[in-house]
Design a protein around this motif. Sequence first.
Motif, PDB file in Angstrom:
ATOM      1  N   PHE A  68       0.861  -1.277   0.224  1.00 37.47           N
ATOM      2  CA  PHE A  68      -0.525  -0.720  -0.101  1.00 37.47           C
ATOM      3  C   PHE A  68       1.104   1.313  -0.267  1.00 37.47           C
ATOM      4  N   GLY A  69       2.278   1.040   1.014  1.00 38.13           N
ATOM      5  CA  GLY A  69       2.860   1.985   0.489  1.00 38.13           C
ATOM      6  C   GLY A  69       3.184   2.517  -0.084  1.00 38.13           C
ATOM      7  N   ASP A  70       4.173   1.408  -1.026  1.00 41.95           N
ATOM      8  CA  ASP A  70       4.915   2.008  -2.259  1.00 41.95           C
ATOM      9  C   ASP A  70       3.476   2.854  -3.534  1.00 41.95           C
TER      10      ASP A  70
ATOM     11  N   ASP B 287      13.157  -5.124  -4.859  1.00 41.72           N
ATOM     12  CA  ASP B 287      12.409  -4.511  -3.864  1.00 41.72           C
ATOM     13  C   ASP B 287      11.505  -3.409  -4.549  1.00 41.72           C
ATOM     14  N   GLY B 288      11.191  -3.742  -5.662  1.00 37.48           N
ATOM     15  CA  GLY B 288      10.429  -2.793  -6.461  1.00 37.48           C
ATOM     16  C   GLY B 288      10.159  -2.070  -7.724  1.00 37.48           C
TER      17      GLY B 288
ATOM     18  N   SER C 116       3.775 -13.725  -3.901  1.00 32.00           N
ATOM     19  CA  SER C 116       3.029 -11.961  -3.336  1.00 32.00           C
ATOM     20  C   SER C 116       1.735 -12.379  -3.264  1.00 32.00           C
ATOM     21  N   ALA C 117       1.227 -12.796  -4.603  1.00 30.61           N
ATOM     22  CA  ALA C 117      -0.502 -12.886  -4.666  1.00 30.61           C
ATOM     23  C   ALA C 117      -1.351 -14.001  -3.709  1.00 30.61           C
ATOM     24  N   LEU C 118      -0.562 -15.087  -3.619  1.00 30.47           N
ATOM     25  CA  LEU C 118      -0.277 -16.019  -2.759  1.00 30.47           C
ATOM     26  C   LEU C 118      -0.748 -16.023  -1.110  1.00 30.47           C
TER      27      LEU C 118
ATOM     28  N   ASN D 199       1.033  -3.403  -9.930  1.00 33.98           N
ATOM     29  CA  ASN D 199       2.944  -3.177  -9.857  1.00 33.98           C
ATOM     30  C   ASN D 199       3.769  -3.566  -8.494  1.00 33.98           C
ATOM     31  N   GLU D 200       2.963  -4.244  -7.951  1.00 31.40           N
ATOM     32  CA  GLU D 200       4.452  -3.545  -6.549  1.00 31.40           C
ATOM     33  C   GLU D 200       4.369  -5.332  -6.068  1.00 31.40           C
TER      34      GLU D 200
END
Length: 547
Positions: free
Chosen positions: A67-69, A359-360, A172-174, A154-155
């Motif tokens: 959320f922060g990104d 780190d994205g 990350s989705a999992l 995108n994150e």
Amino acid sequence: MQNTDQQSTKQQNKAASAAPVTFPTWRTLLLSALLAPGAGLAASLLTTALMGILRLVAGIPTPVELFGDYVLKHINVGTFFRLLVVFGANSKTYPLGLALLGMVLVGTVASFLYAALVRLPLPVQGYRPTRREWLVALAFSVVMTVIGVVLFWNELRQNFYGLPVGWSTFVSALALLADFALYGIVLCLAYRALLPKQLVVSGQKSTVLARRLLLSRAGVAALSVGGAGATVGLIRGYLNNYASYDGQKTFPHQNVTSPITPNDEHYTVTQNPVDPKPQPALWRLEVVGLVKNPGSYTYEEVQQLPSTSRPITLECIANYTGDHLISTAIWQGVTLRSLLERHGGALSNATHVAFYSVDGYNVSLPLNELLAVDPLLAWRMNGAELPQKHGFPMRVLIPGRYGEENPKWLTRIELVDHFVGGLYSDQGWYNGPLHTISRIDRPAGHVPFAKNIEVGGIAFAGNRGIQRVEISDDGGTTWHNATLQAPLSQDAWRLWTWQWSPAQPGTYMLVSRATDGTGEVQTSHDQFTVPNGATGYHKVKVEVVSS
């Protein structure tokens, strides 16, 4: 006959006493509204604990970080700078803390929606949720996961232990599914456990049932306390790795700048509260997109690539006039040009190169501009393995560009046919060639009067080089040529000196200006760092005193 009537009456009374009691609608709504937040809070705190465990154990970003990104990419540079001012030294931890509290609050409030959807008549029978309750909980989990995946698509590609982009997105989705599945399960069970129960059950006394209800409610409270405790512990573990070195500057020793900056003195800036720690066994360098022969490399294979060493100076876009967010190191790695040649070169429709970090973080620049300056993909710094805070296992060095366009912790190079937005470009920061600067390192403050006082400092213009530095001792009215040291490389700063002979003791204003390799003189226009990088002459007031 009379006995028969009496028995019939007793049986009717017994049946009436055993019949389920249903609360009035107002009481049902009131109790549901009072008890649902308790279940929502327990579910939120346990979910938060799971998020923290996945972050620390598997390097999976938490929804709070995602959320922060996401927010950072959707605010402009003016808002970003105002937030920095508001939060000050806690500009990373406070927003994350507020986002965490907000997430717990949203999870708690969402329990009202859950209670409204299951519509349970009170009191309920037993502790086992009905099919409707499970289906609503499942719907909650699925909907929240879908929203998270779509919103943070995108994150999701980041993983702090260095998984490749594709795997990072999947994992990350999992993890989002696991987080929200736990939330749905706990919400369903805790809400049912908190609700008042039918106290008349065949074969059980009402006192026993009341005791069970009290214990179940105490259990939900204990889960909430345990979840809160675990969350606090995980936050402490997270903050133990806080990137406190962010914003470290490179200061001269005794007012003399070293041509090559030692690794532990090189300036550092990071967007992360906690930097990634890529594991060589997991990390891969991928070369993909509009390239003839895509491929990937392990850390060991990367080090077998033909390499070169080159002094390159890095400067942060936040380096204001005369500041010290600038350093020079000797970087060793493979050039982008030679790496692309190993893959058959770019396809004809490739116009940009996008660099992605574990780190994205991502940056994209025009392909032709990159090939002109021949960026270096480095895995060594000043003869040593690339330090973790400087981008281990690999970082990008693009001569002539500010530091934020030289991404650390590189994991993917993708050739594309369009510009790919990133954190700084999306906010509206300048993304062109860096400005020519010069800095006076010495003298400073008070100096004894003498016939010759050495004035010295640095000048830098990226890959354009420096051909001239001038010094003024009268605030910029008259100028004198400084002596330039031999250049370390076309992409590094140049050190300079000037022997100053002040006419008499007094207060002087020293000013420096540089001319780059193209013949363009450094601008005198004073400009702050945000959002286009600082410009203007560096001025130093010096008091020459009688000895």
